[in-house]
Design a protein around this motif. Structure first.
Motif, PDB file in Angstrom:
ATOM      1  N   UNK A  84       0.822  -1.210   0.000  1.00 37.91           N
ATOM      2  CA  UNK A  84       0.000   0.000   0.000  1.00 37.91           C
ATOM      3  C   UNK A  84       0.858   1.262   0.000  1.00 37.91           C
ATOM      4  N   UNK A  85       1.926   1.256   0.777  1.00 40.01           N
ATOM      5  CA  UNK A  85       2.732   2.473   0.921  1.00 40.01           C
ATOM      6  C   UNK A  85       3.559   2.794  -0.322  1.00 40.01           C
ATOM      7  N   UNK A  86       3.573   1.891  -1.297  1.00 42.12           N
ATOM      8  CA  UNK A  86       4.374   2.092  -2.504  1.00 42.12           C
ATOM      9  C   UNK A  86       3.539   2.411  -3.737  1.00 42.12           C
ATOM     10  N   UNK A  87       2.257   2.748  -3.548  1.00 36.63           N
ATOM     11  CA  UNK A  87       1.419   3.074  -4.702  1.00 36.63           C
ATOM     12  C   UNK A  87       0.694   4.398  -4.487  1.00 36.63           C
ATOM     13  N   UNK A  88       0.299   5.006  -5.603  1.00 39.55           N
ATOM     14  CA  UNK A  88      -0.614   6.153  -5.627  1.00 39.55           C
ATOM     15  C   UNK A  88      -1.689   5.845  -6.655  1.00 39.55           C
ATOM     16  N   UNK A  89      -2.900   6.332  -6.425  1.00 37.78           N
ATOM     17  CA  UNK A  89      -4.024   6.007  -7.307  1.00 37.78           C
ATOM     18  C   UNK A  89      -4.609   7.279  -7.903  1.00 37.78           C
ATOM     19  N   UNK A  90      -4.781   7.273  -9.227  1.00 43.82           N
ATOM     20  CA  UNK A  90      -5.433   8.383  -9.933  1.00 43.82           C
ATOM     21  C   UNK A  90      -6.536   7.804 -10.807  1.00 43.82           C
ATOM     22  N   UNK A  91      -7.710   8.386 -10.755  1.00 45.22           N
ATOM     23  CA  UNK A  91      -8.849   7.923 -11.559  1.00 45.22           C
ATOM     24  C   UNK A  91      -9.584   9.134 -12.114  1.00 45.22           C
ATOM     25  N   UNK A  92      -9.996   9.068 -13.378  1.00 46.16           N
ATOM     26  CA  UNK A  92     -10.895  10.086 -13.903  1.00 46.16           C
ATOM     27  C   UNK A  92     -11.945   9.425 -14.771  1.00 46.16           C
ATOM     28  N   UNK A  93     -13.009  10.156 -15.047  1.00 44.93           N
ATOM     29  CA  UNK A  93     -14.116   9.615 -15.836  1.00 44.93           C
ATOM     30  C   UNK A  93     -14.235  10.297 -17.194  1.00 44.93           C
ATOM     31  N   UNK A  94     -13.235  11.109 -17.576  1.00 49.40           N
ATOM     32  CA  UNK A  94     -13.354  11.895 -18.805  1.00 49.40           C
ATOM     33  C   UNK A  94     -12.247  11.616 -19.814  1.00 49.40           C
TER      34      UNK A  94
END
Length: 345
Positions: A65-75
């Motif tokens: 968990x400490x080694x990831x970043x999450x980015x999400x978009x819907x466009x």
């Protein structure tokens, strides 16, 4: 040995209808499986040679968990992007991999706790939920397992439905803050602050005077709730494990004199799964829309032999070292079936 394991996996998958198929020139890109487990096991190796039902290969990315970043978009066409700073220490590196890297997972297997005493990964988990990423266990259940009272409430609900003889959950008291802590049951008792985990945040209280002292400590943690339950002198602990349709039962006896047997030295042995314990696991597997991986922890009371269910753990349940290879195989096959259902038309 590695090629033999790879060939065995491919043959096994072929028998089940997931088998390896010759890769055509215009092969579809592999499906990406994100595995959240930093502390143990080599998931790229466990999935090596396995394919989905439609013939696609599987690329496994394993990190904590400490080694990831999450980015999400819907466009945009990118949708979900997970930045991985580094792979898990025991994960086999795959050819051409470089870190840091960005991946777009199609599925996620979560085997580490989201929330621990020194880390809170709920923001990352919420990103995966926002992306509606299919997972084992379901992401909704994993989020709810971050709050122990939500889990315990489901267990008491089962008890009310089937009766305390068939599903004997220990009596409990919930207090939203120090002001609400008006425990009126038996002593000694055990207090659990917040979503206590693996022995952390738990304390034995001998009488109401000591409870009053504890209440003043809880006052210093205004954002934390607590739960209280009667202390049960244990003859042994029980753990009932369910992975898909595979069950195991273990009996643990402490030998160090610690009342928290999961923090001291103990002897743990596998025992036969009786129908009663199988019912516990099957009943617990129904909560939060269904759990594929779970363990039920119980205690056997000294003197009476009466069994009391203490808690249920979800997708991050640990495995016994003597059976981890076989049980990880069950988890792998469970994930493959779930990926087939979610990703193959």
């Amino acid at each position: 040995q590695a090629w033999l394991k790879e060939r065995s996996c491919a043959m096994f998958r072929a028998i089940l209808g997931h088998g390896s198929v010759p890769t055509p020139t215009n092969a579809a890109p592999p499906a990406t499986l994100l595995v959240i487990q930093a502390d143990n096991y080599d998931w790229p190796m466990l999935f090596r040679g396995c394919t989905l039902r439609d013939g696609r290969s599987i690329r496994v990315v394993q990190a904590g968990w400490s080694d990831i970043h999450v980015h999400v978009d819907t466009y945009s066409s990118s949708g979900l992007c997970v930045e991985v700073a580094r792979p898990a220490r025991k994960a086999t590196s795959q050819e051409g991999e470089r870190y840091p890297r960005t991946v777009q997972p199609d599925f996620v297997l979560i085997r580490n706790e989201v929330k621990t005493p020194d880390f809170d990964g709920r923001g990352l988990l919420n990103g995966l939920l926002f992306a509606d990423l299919p997972a084992v266990n379901s992401l909704t259940s994993i989020l709810l397992f971050c709050e122990r009272p939500a889990v315990q409430g489901q267990l008491h609900r089962i008890q009310r439905r089937v009766g305390s003889e068939r599903f004997p959950v220990v009596a409990q008291h919930f207090a939203s803050s120090h002001s609400a802590l008006m425990y009126g049951y038996t002593f000694p008792a055990v207090v659990k602050v917040g979503s206590a985990h693996a022995g952390a945040g738990k304390m034995m209280i001998t009488d109401h005077h000591q409870m009053s002292d504890f209440r003043s400590i809880l006052q210093m943690m205004p954002k934390e709730h607590c739960m209280v339950e009667p202390f049960i002198q244990g003859q042994a602990d029980l753990r009932i494990q369910k992975i898909g349709e595979h069950y195991r039962a273990f009996r643990r006896q402490g030998i160090s004199g610690e009342w928290k047997t999961n923090t001291g030295c103990s002897i743990m042995e596998e025992i036969e799964v009786c129908d009663r314990w199988r019912f516990w696991a099957d009943s617990a597997a129904e909560i939060f829309g269904g759990l594929d991986i779970l363990t039920v922890d119980a205690i056997v009371e000294e003197g009476t032999g009466q069994e009391h269910i203490l808690e249920v753990n979800g997708t991050s349940s640990g495995l016994h070292p003597d059976y981890e290879e076989e049980d990880n195989g069950y988890i792998r096959d469970l994930v493959l079936d779930a990926m087939d259902g979610a990703l193959c038309v």
